[in-house]
Scaffold this motif. Structure first.
Motif, PDB file in Angstrom:
ATOM      1  N   LYS A  52       0.814  -1.221   0.000  1.00 31.92           N
ATOM      2  CA  LYS A  52       0.000   0.000   0.000  1.00 31.92           C
ATOM      3  C   LYS A  52       0.846   1.268   0.000  1.00 31.92           C
ATOM      4  O   LYS A  52       0.476   2.268  -0.624  1.00 31.92           O
ATOM      5  CB  LYS A  52      -0.913   0.017   1.220  1.00 31.92           C
ATOM      6  CG  LYS A  52      -2.004  -1.039   1.207  1.00 31.92           C
ATOM      7  CD  LYS A  52      -2.841  -0.947   2.479  1.00 31.92           C
ATOM      8  CE  LYS A  52      -3.928  -2.008   2.511  1.00 31.92           C
ATOM      9  NZ  LYS A  52      -4.700  -1.951   3.783  1.00 31.92           N
ATOM     10  N   TYR A  53       1.982   1.246   0.722  1.00 31.61           N
ATOM     11  CA  TYR A  53       2.688   2.502   0.974  1.00 31.61           C
ATOM     12  C   TYR A  53       4.183   2.397   0.653  1.00 31.61           C
ATOM     13  O   TYR A  53       4.819   1.382   0.926  1.00 31.61           O
ATOM     14  CB  TYR A  53       2.543   2.918   2.440  1.00 31.61           C
ATOM     15  CG  TYR A  53       1.129   2.901   2.948  1.00 31.61           C
ATOM     16  CD1 TYR A  53       0.177   3.795   2.449  1.00 31.61           C
ATOM     17  CD2 TYR A  53       0.726   1.982   3.916  1.00 31.61           C
ATOM     18  CE1 TYR A  53      -1.138   3.776   2.908  1.00 31.61           C
ATOM     19  CE2 TYR A  53      -0.583   1.959   4.383  1.00 31.61           C
ATOM     20  CZ  TYR A  53      -1.503   2.845   3.874  1.00 31.61           C
ATOM     21  OH  TYR A  53      -2.800   2.823   4.329  1.00 31.61           O
ATOM     22  N   GLY A  54       4.714   3.478   0.111  1.00 34.90           N
ATOM     23  CA  GLY A  54       6.145   3.627  -0.094  1.00 34.90           C
ATOM     24  C   GLY A  54       6.583   4.963   0.466  1.00 34.90           C
ATOM     25  O   GLY A  54       5.861   5.958   0.345  1.00 34.90           O
ATOM     26  N   ILE A  55       7.748   5.004   1.081  1.00 33.61           N
ATOM     27  CA  ILE A  55       8.281   6.244   1.648  1.00 33.61           C
ATOM     28  C   ILE A  55       9.727   6.394   1.174  1.00 33.61           C
ATOM     29  O   ILE A  55      10.582   5.560   1.491  1.00 33.61           O
ATOM     30  CB  ILE A  55       8.248   6.256   3.194  1.00 33.61           C
ATOM     31  CG1 ILE A  55       6.865   5.874   3.711  1.00 33.61           C
ATOM     32  CG2 ILE A  55       8.646   7.628   3.720  1.00 33.61           C
ATOM     33  CD1 ILE A  55       6.756   4.450   4.203  1.00 33.61           C
ATOM     34  N   GLY A  56      10.008   7.441   0.421  1.00 35.90           N
ATOM     35  CA  GLY A  56      11.350   7.668  -0.089  1.00 35.90           C
ATOM     36  C   GLY A  56      12.245   8.320   0.945  1.00 35.90           C
ATOM     37  O   GLY A  56      11.829   9.263   1.628  1.00 35.90           O
ATOM     38  N   VAL A  57      13.468   7.820   1.060  1.00 32.76           N
ATOM     39  CA  VAL A  57      14.445   8.381   2.000  1.00 32.76           C
ATOM     40  C   VAL A  57      15.799   8.503   1.292  1.00 32.76           C
ATOM     41  O   VAL A  57      15.925   8.191   0.114  1.00 32.76           O
ATOM     42  CB  VAL A  57      14.568   7.518   3.279  1.00 32.76           C
ATOM     43  CG1 VAL A  57      13.267   7.563   4.062  1.00 32.76           C
ATOM     44  CG2 VAL A  57      14.935   6.071   2.939  1.00 32.76           C
ATOM     45  N   ASP A  58      16.808   8.957   2.033  1.00 29.16           N
ATOM     46  CA  ASP A  58      18.069   9.328   1.399  1.00 29.16           C
ATOM     47  C   ASP A  58      19.051   8.181   1.213  1.00 29.16           C
ATOM     48  O   ASP A  58      20.075   8.354   0.554  1.00 29.16           O
ATOM     49  CB  ASP A  58      18.730  10.472   2.172  1.00 29.16           C
ATOM     50  CG  ASP A  58      19.010  10.112   3.625  1.00 29.16           C
ATOM     51  OD1 ASP A  58      18.465   9.096   4.111  1.00 29.16           O
ATOM     52  OD2 ASP A  58      19.762  10.848   4.289  1.00 29.16           O
ATOM     53  N   SER A  59      18.776   7.011   1.783  1.00 30.53           N
ATOM     54  CA  SER A  59      19.667   5.856   1.593  1.00 30.53           C
ATOM     55  C   SER A  59      18.998   4.605   2.130  1.00 30.53           C
ATOM     56  O   SER A  59      18.042   4.671   2.917  1.00 30.53           O
ATOM     57  CB  SER A  59      21.007   6.059   2.314  1.00 30.53           C
ATOM     58  OG  SER A  59      20.831   5.981   3.714  1.00 30.53           O
ATOM     59  N   GLY A  60      19.537   3.460   1.740  1.00 33.52           N
ATOM     60  CA  GLY A  60      19.049   2.204   2.295  1.00 33.52           C
ATOM     61  C   GLY A  60      19.341   2.086   3.770  1.00 33.52           C
ATOM     62  O   GLY A  60      18.554   1.515   4.534  1.00 33.52           O
ATOM     63  N   THR A  61      20.474   2.627   4.197  1.00 36.15           N
ATOM     64  CA  THR A  61      20.828   2.605   5.620  1.00 36.15           C
ATOM     65  C   THR A  61      19.800   3.374   6.441  1.00 36.15           C
ATOM     66  O   THR A  61      19.351   2.910   7.493  1.00 36.15           O
ATOM     67  CB  THR A  61      22.226   3.213   5.834  1.00 36.15           C
ATOM     68  OG1 THR A  61      23.136   2.637   4.907  1.00 36.15           O
ATOM     69  CG2 THR A  61      22.704   2.983   7.242  1.00 36.15           C
ATOM     70  N   SER A  62      19.416   4.560   5.955  1.00 39.03           N
ATOM     71  CA  SER A  62      18.385   5.348   6.641  1.00 39.03           C
ATOM     72  C   SER A  62      17.061   4.599   6.675  1.00 39.03           C
ATOM     73  O   SER A  62      16.335   4.638   7.673  1.00 39.03           O
ATOM     74  CB  SER A  62      18.194   6.693   5.947  1.00 39.03           C
ATOM     75  OG  SER A  62      19.347   7.496   6.073  1.00 39.03           O
ATOM     76  N   ALA A  63      16.731   3.919   5.579  1.00 41.22           N
ATOM     77  CA  ALA A  63      15.485   3.159   5.530  1.00 41.22           C
ATOM     78  C   ALA A  63      15.452   2.112   6.642  1.00 41.22           C
ATOM     79  O   ALA A  63      14.456   1.980   7.364  1.00 41.22           O
ATOM     80  CB  ALA A  63      15.330   2.492   4.166  1.00 41.22           C
ATOM     81  N   LEU A  64      16.545   1.385   6.811  1.00 44.14           N
ATOM     82  CA  LEU A  64      16.616   0.354   7.855  1.00 44.14           C
ATOM     83  C   LEU A  64      16.512   0.971   9.246  1.00 44.14           C
ATOM     84  O   LEU A  64      15.786   0.480  10.118  1.00 44.14           O
ATOM     85  CB  LEU A  64      17.925  -0.429   7.723  1.00 44.14           C
ATOM     86  CG  LEU A  64      18.050  -1.326   6.487  1.00 44.14           C
ATOM     87  CD1 LEU A  64      19.505  -1.729   6.272  1.00 44.14           C
ATOM     88  CD2 LEU A  64      17.165  -2.557   6.615  1.00 44.14           C
ATOM     89  N   SER A  65      17.240   2.069   9.451  1.00 42.55           N
ATOM     90  CA  SER A  65      17.230   2.726  10.751  1.00 42.55           C
ATOM     91  C   SER A  65      15.849   3.277  11.096  1.00 42.55           C
ATOM     92  O   SER A  65      15.345   3.103  12.217  1.00 42.55           O
ATOM     93  CB  SER A  65      18.267   3.852  10.763  1.00 42.55           C
ATOM     94  OG  SER A  65      18.243   4.545  11.985  1.00 42.55           O
ATOM     95  N   LEU A  66      15.201   3.928  10.134  1.00 41.94           N
ATOM     96  CA  LEU A  66      13.873   4.497  10.373  1.00 41.94           C
ATOM     97  C   LEU A  66      12.828   3.406  10.587  1.00 41.94           C
ATOM     98  O   LEU A  66      11.896   3.579  11.387  1.00 41.94           O
ATOM     99  CB  LEU A  66      13.467   5.400   9.216  1.00 41.94           C
ATOM    100  CG  LEU A  66      14.310   6.670   9.033  1.00 41.94           C
ATOM    101  CD1 LEU A  66      13.845   7.452   7.807  1.00 41.94           C
ATOM    102  CD2 LEU A  66      14.261   7.558  10.275  1.00 41.94           C
ATOM    103  N   ALA A  67      12.972   2.294   9.898  1.00 41.42           N
ATOM    104  CA  ALA A  67      12.049   1.174  10.102  1.00 41.42           C
ATOM    105  C   ALA A  67      12.138   0.673  11.538  1.00 41.42           C
ATOM    106  O   ALA A  67      11.105   0.422  12.193  1.00 41.42           O
ATOM    107  CB  ALA A  67      12.367   0.049   9.123  1.00 41.42           C
ATOM    108  N   LEU A  68      13.355   0.532  12.039  1.00 42.06           N
ATOM    109  CA  LEU A  68      13.540   0.077  13.417  1.00 42.06           C
ATOM    110  C   LEU A  68      12.942   1.073  14.411  1.00 42.06           C
ATOM    111  O   LEU A  68      12.266   0.685  15.371  1.00 42.06           O
ATOM    112  CB  LEU A  68      15.032  -0.114  13.699  1.00 42.06           C
ATOM    113  CG  LEU A  68      15.687  -1.308  12.993  1.00 42.06           C
ATOM    114  CD1 LEU A  68      17.204  -1.139  12.960  1.00 42.06           C
ATOM    115  CD2 LEU A  68      15.319  -2.610  13.687  1.00 42.06           C
TER     116      LEU A  68
END
Length: 365
Positions: A52-68
Motif C-alpha cells: 500500500k505505501y512507499g516512503i522515499g528516503v536518502d539511503s538504504g541505511t536510513s530506511a533500515l534505521s527508520l524502520a527500526l
C-alpha cells in the motif's frame, strides 16, 4: 578485452532520451526536496512491490534505521540478522541502540539459516532482519512462522532484491516493513544515494514520514524528534524512469546468469543456485572457488574486474569487537567469505563477454 564489474554508462546511454528530460523537468520547476516527483515515485514503487505505501528516503541505511525506530526498537532490544551482509544492516541496528544478534547462513543460498534462527531467540529479541542477499529472497515462510510464534517484527533488508520474488510475492511485500537501497550499482539505482521503505502498515508509514523530515508532517510543527533523511526530487525522477525498465533489466540479468551457468559447467567454480519458489534477480552473480584470491589476480590480468561480497564478515570487523565474537563463531559465513567471488553482472553484459570470462576461468583451472 576489458570488462567492468558494473557499467553504468551503457545503461545511461540506452535511456538517455528519457533520463535527461526528467532531470531537466525537476530543475525547470525548481522543486528539489520531496514534492510531486518523490510522491509519484513512492506510489509507483509501492504498487510495483505489491504493497500500500512507499516512503522515499536518502539511503538504504536510513530506511533500515527508520524502520527500526518506527517499530519502537530501542536500547537493550535485540535484533537478529546475519554476519554476511554489508555493514549497513548492522549499523542501522546499532544506530537505535539495539544489540546485534547473529545467526549463521545457509551454505547454498547464503541467506539466513532458519534452523539456527530458532535457537537464537530470547526474551530480549524484538525483531528479525533477514537479508535477501545477492538478489534471492530468504526463506520468508519459515521466518514469518518463527516470528509470529515469538511475537517478533520482521524487517526485510531488500537492498539487493529489487523485483526478486518469493512464492509469487515480491520481495518487500512479505514482512512488517521492507527497506531498499537505490545506490547507483543496484538493479534499480539512482544517480546518487537514495532509499525507500515499503509497508502495508499505515501507522508505521505515518511515523516514518515524520521521522525522515525532522519529526514533522506540517512545516515548523515537530511533535517528535526526527532526522533529515529525505529523498531528493532529482533522484526520484531518475528512479521513476528506471522503474519502468526494471523487469526487463532483471530478465536480462537472469538470462546472463543462465549463460554463465552454461559456460561454467566444466569449470572448477561452484555456480549459484536458484531455490525452488524463488525468483533470483542476480544483483550479484556469485561463484565459489577454493583458490579465490589467485583467481581474482588471474582474471584481473585478463582485463576482468571482479568483487568480493564480503571479504570480512561483520562479526570479525573491528567496529563490532565489543561483541567478542572470534573466528569460528560462524563457520559457514567464514568459509564463504574466503571462497566467494562476484563476477561482472549487469543487464547490458553481452554473451560474448560472458563467454570470455568463463573461458578465462577455465584457463585458470
Amino acid at each position: 578485452m576489458q570488462i567492468n564489474f558494473v557499467d553504468l554508462k551503457r545503461q545511461y546511454v540506452a535511456i538517455k532520451n528519457e533520463i535527461d528530460p526528467s532531470i531537466k523537468n525537476v530543475v525547470d520547476n525548481t522543486a528539489f526536496i520531496l514534492g510531486n516527483e518523490v510522491e509519484s515515485f513512492e506510489n509507483e514503487f509501492a504498487q510495483y512491490c505489491g504493497v500500500k505505501y512507499g516512503i522515499g528516503v536518502d539511503s538504504g541505511t536510513s530506511a533500515l534505521s527508520l524502520a527500526l525506530r518506527a517499530l519502537n526498537i530501542k536500547e537493550g532490544d535485540e535484533v537478529i540478522t546475519v554476519p554476511n551482509t554489508f555493514i549497513a544492516t548492522t549499523l542501522a541496528i546499532s544506530s537505535v541502540g539495539a544489540n546485534v544478534k547473529f545467526v549463521d547462513i545457509d551454505p547454498v543460498t547464503y541467506n539466513m539459516d532458519v534452523n539456527k534462527l530458532r535457537n537464537a531467540i530470547n526474551e530480549k529479541t524484538k525483531a528479525i532482519m533477514p537479508v535477501h542477499l545477492f538478489g534471492q529472497s530468504a526463506d520468508m515462510d519459515a521466518i514469518l512462522k518463527i516470528a509470529r510464534k515469538n511475537n517478533l517484527k520482521v524487517i526485510e533488508d531488500a537492498c539487493q532484491a529489487h523485483g526478486a520474488e518469493y512464492k509469487g510475492k515480491k520481495a518487500g511485500s512479505i514482512g512488517n516493513v521492507a527497506c531498499f537501497s537505490f545506490y547507483p550499482g543496484k538493479n534499480l539505482g539512482a544517480y546518487g544515494d537514495g532509499g525507500a521503505l515499503v509497508t502495508n502498515d499505515e501507522e508505521l508509514k505515518e511515523k516514518v514520514i515524520a521521522l525522515r523530515n525532522y519529526g514533522s508532517k506540517i512545516k515548523y510543527y515537530h511533535p517528535i524528534k526526527g532526522f533529515n533523511n529525505r529523498l531528493d526530487a532529482i533522484q526520484a525522477a531518475v528512479l521513476r524512469v528506471k522503474l519502468k525498465h526494471l523487469d526487463e533489466w532483471n530478465e536480462k540479468r537472469r538470462n546472463n546468469a543462465q549463460l554463465y551457468n552454461e559456460f561454467l559447467k566444466e569449470s572448477n567454480v561452484e555456480t549459484p543456485i536458484e531455490k525452488t519458489g524463488c525468483k533470483h534477480i542476480y544483483h550479484l552473480y556469485v561463484v565459489r572457488s577454493k583458490k579465490r584470491d589467485k583467481l581474482v589476480e588471474s582474471l584481473g590480468r585478463k582485463g576482468i574486474s571482479t568483487g568480493i561480497h564480503y571479504p570480512v564478515p561483520i562479526h570479525l570487523q573491528k567496529a563490532y569487537e565489543e561483541l567478542n565474537l572470534k573466528k569460528g563463531s560462524f563457520p559457514i559465513t567464514e568459509k564463504c567469505s574466503d571462497e566467494i567471488l562476484s563476477l561482472p553482472m549487469f543487464a547490458e553484459l553481452s554473451e560474448e563477454e560472458i563467454k570470455y570470462i568463463a573461458e578465462k576461468i577455465k584457463e585458470f583451472n
